[in-house]
Design a protein around this motif. Structure first.
Motif, PDB file in Angstrom:
ATOM      1  N   ARG A 152      15.397 -99.510  12.662  1.00  0.00           N
ATOM      2  CA  ARG A 152      16.232 -99.308  11.552  1.00  0.00           C
ATOM      3  C   ARG A 152      16.962 -99.087  10.650  1.00  0.00           C
ATOM      4  O   ARG A 152      17.950 -98.311  10.432  1.00  0.00           O
ATOM      5  N   ALA A 155      18.644 -95.976  12.622  1.00  0.00           N
ATOM      6  CA  ALA A 155      20.137 -96.719  13.021  1.00  0.00           C
ATOM      7  C   ALA A 155      20.572 -96.348  11.656  1.00  0.00           C
ATOM      8  O   ALA A 155      22.618 -95.908  11.507  1.00  0.00           O
ATOM      9  N   LEU A 206      17.839 -93.873  19.535  1.00  0.00           N
ATOM     10  CA  LEU A 206      19.404 -94.847  19.343  1.00  0.00           C
ATOM     11  C   LEU A 206      20.481 -94.792  20.325  1.00  0.00           C
ATOM     12  O   LEU A 206      20.200 -93.298  21.234  1.00  0.00           O
ATOM     13  N   VAL A 210      27.904 -95.497  21.164  1.00  0.00           N
ATOM     14  CA  VAL A 210      27.829 -96.850  20.256  1.00  0.00           C
ATOM     15  C   VAL A 210      27.959 -96.542  18.636  1.00  0.00           C
ATOM     16  O   VAL A 210      27.511 -96.072  18.052  1.00  0.00           O
ATOM     17  N   TRP A 211      29.263 -97.374  17.844  1.00  0.00           N
ATOM     18  CA  TRP A 211      29.642 -97.216  16.318  1.00  0.00           C
ATOM     19  C   TRP A 211      29.117 -98.579  16.152  1.00  0.00           C
ATOM     20  O   TRP A 211      30.541 -99.329  16.719  1.00  0.00           O
ATOM     21  N   GLU A 214      23.176 -97.794  17.520  1.00  0.00           N
ATOM     22  CA  GLU A 214      22.633 -99.158  16.932  1.00  0.00           C
ATOM     23  C   GLU A 214      21.164 -98.636  17.871  1.00  0.00           C
ATOM     24  O   GLU A 214      20.944 -97.311  18.881  1.00  0.00           O
ATOM     25  N   SER A 216      18.232 -97.928  21.060  1.00  0.00           N
ATOM     26  CA  SER A 216      18.350 -97.905  21.869  1.00  0.00           C
ATOM     27  C   SER A 216      18.228 -99.283  22.573  1.00  0.00           C
ATOM     28  O   SER A 216      16.146 -99.816  21.665  1.00  0.00           O
ATOM     29  N   GLU A 221      12.199-104.789  19.475  1.00  0.00           N
ATOM     30  CA  GLU A 221      13.228-104.691  17.893  1.00  0.00           C
ATOM     31  C   GLU A 221      12.299-105.838  16.952  1.00  0.00           C
ATOM     32  O   GLU A 221      11.560-106.041  18.002  1.00  0.00           O
TER      33      GLU A 221
END
Length: 221
Positions: A152, A155, A206, A210-211, A214, A216, A221
Motif C-alpha cells: 500500500r 502504491a 504494483l 494502471v493509474w 494499484e 498487483s 490485500e
C-alpha cells in the motif's frame, strides 16, 4: 582528578563488558531501533556464516526471516511509541551448512534514559533445523513478496504521496512509513524512492499500466 578517574573506570568497565559480550555462547547483537546491527558477538556472526564486523549495518530481519510479518509491524509501532517491553519474533534462517534453522529472536529496548531513543539488545534462540529444503519450499514466501502495508505504501509513493500522506492513508505514523521504506530499500538495494517504485513495478508488486497505481493481484490485500 575525579573526572579523570571516572573516565578511566568507565573505559575499564566498557572493555570488560565487550569481553563478556564476545564470550557469551548465545548469539547476541545490539541493533538500532530500525533493526540495523551496530554490534554482534562471534556466536551471532557464526549463525550467519560471517564475522562480527561484516554484520555491522545489516538488517537483522533480513538475516533472520520472521514467520509472521504482522508480528514485526506491531513491534515496530510499539517501539515508535517508546513502549519498553520485551519483544519476541519467531524466525527462520539458512545456516552456513545449508540447513534451514528456526528459532526465536528476543529484543529488549535499552538506553541510558527513558527519553532517549532506545537501542535493541537482540538475542537468538535456536530451536532446531530442517536438513532438507522441503519445509522451506512449503513455507518461505518468494523473495519479491511484500506485506500488505508495504504494498500500500509503495502504491501511494508511486502516485506521488508524501510520507505524511502515506501515514494518513495507511493509519501508520510517519516513522512507521519510514521504517517500511527503509526495510524495502535495504532489501532491494534501492538508492532512492524513485528506484524503489521502479523495483516495485519490475518485481510485480504494483500492477503495470494502471493509474492511479494499484497493488498487483498477485500481492496480498
Amino acid at each position: 582528578m575525579l573526572v579523570d578517574l571516572a573516565r578511566q573506570e568507565a573505559v575499564i568497565w566498557r572493555n570488560r563488558a565487550l569481553l563478556l559480550f564476545d564470550r557469551v555462547a548465545m548469539p547476541v547483537a545490539v541493533c538500532d531501533v530500525y533493526g540495523a546491527v551496530l554490534l554482534a558477538n562471534p556466536a551471532m556472526a557464526a549463525e550467519c556464516g560471517t564475522t562480527p564486523g561484516r554484520l555491522r549495518g545489516c538488517d537483522v530481519l533480513d538475516l533472520f526471516s520472521p514467520r509472521e510479518a504482522t508480528q514485526v509491524e506491531r513491534i515496530a509501532e510499539a517501539l515508535r511509541l517508546r513502549h519498553r517491553s520485551r519483544y519476541q519474533v519467531s524466525v527462520r534462517w539458512r545456516a552456513p551448512g545449508g540447513a534451514e534453522r528456526y528459532g526465536e529472536l528476543t529484543a529488549d529496548p535499552v538506553s541510558d534514559t527513558v527519553e532517549e531513543t532506545p537501542a535493541l539488545l537482540v538475542m537468538l534462540r535456536v530451536d532446531g533445523e530442517h536438513e532438507d529444503g522441503e519445509h522451506e519450499a512449503r513455507s518461505a514466501p518468494p523473495a519479491e513478496r511484500v506485506t500488505p502495508a508495504e504494498a500500500r505504501i509503495l502504491a501511494l509513493l508511486a502516485a506521488g504521496a508524501t510520507t505524511a500522506r502515506a501515514a494518513r492513508e495507511t493509519g501508520l505514523t510517519t516513522d512507521g512509513v519510514t521504517y517500511h521504506l527503509r526495510r524495502l530499500s535495504s532489501r532491494w538495494q534501492a538508492a532512492n524512492r524513485t528506484e524503489l517504485v521502479a523495483r516495485a513495478y519490475a518485481l510485480g508488486v504494483l500492477a503495470p499500466g494502471v493509474w492511479p497505481p494499484e497493488v498487483s493481484a498477485a500481492e496480498p490485500e
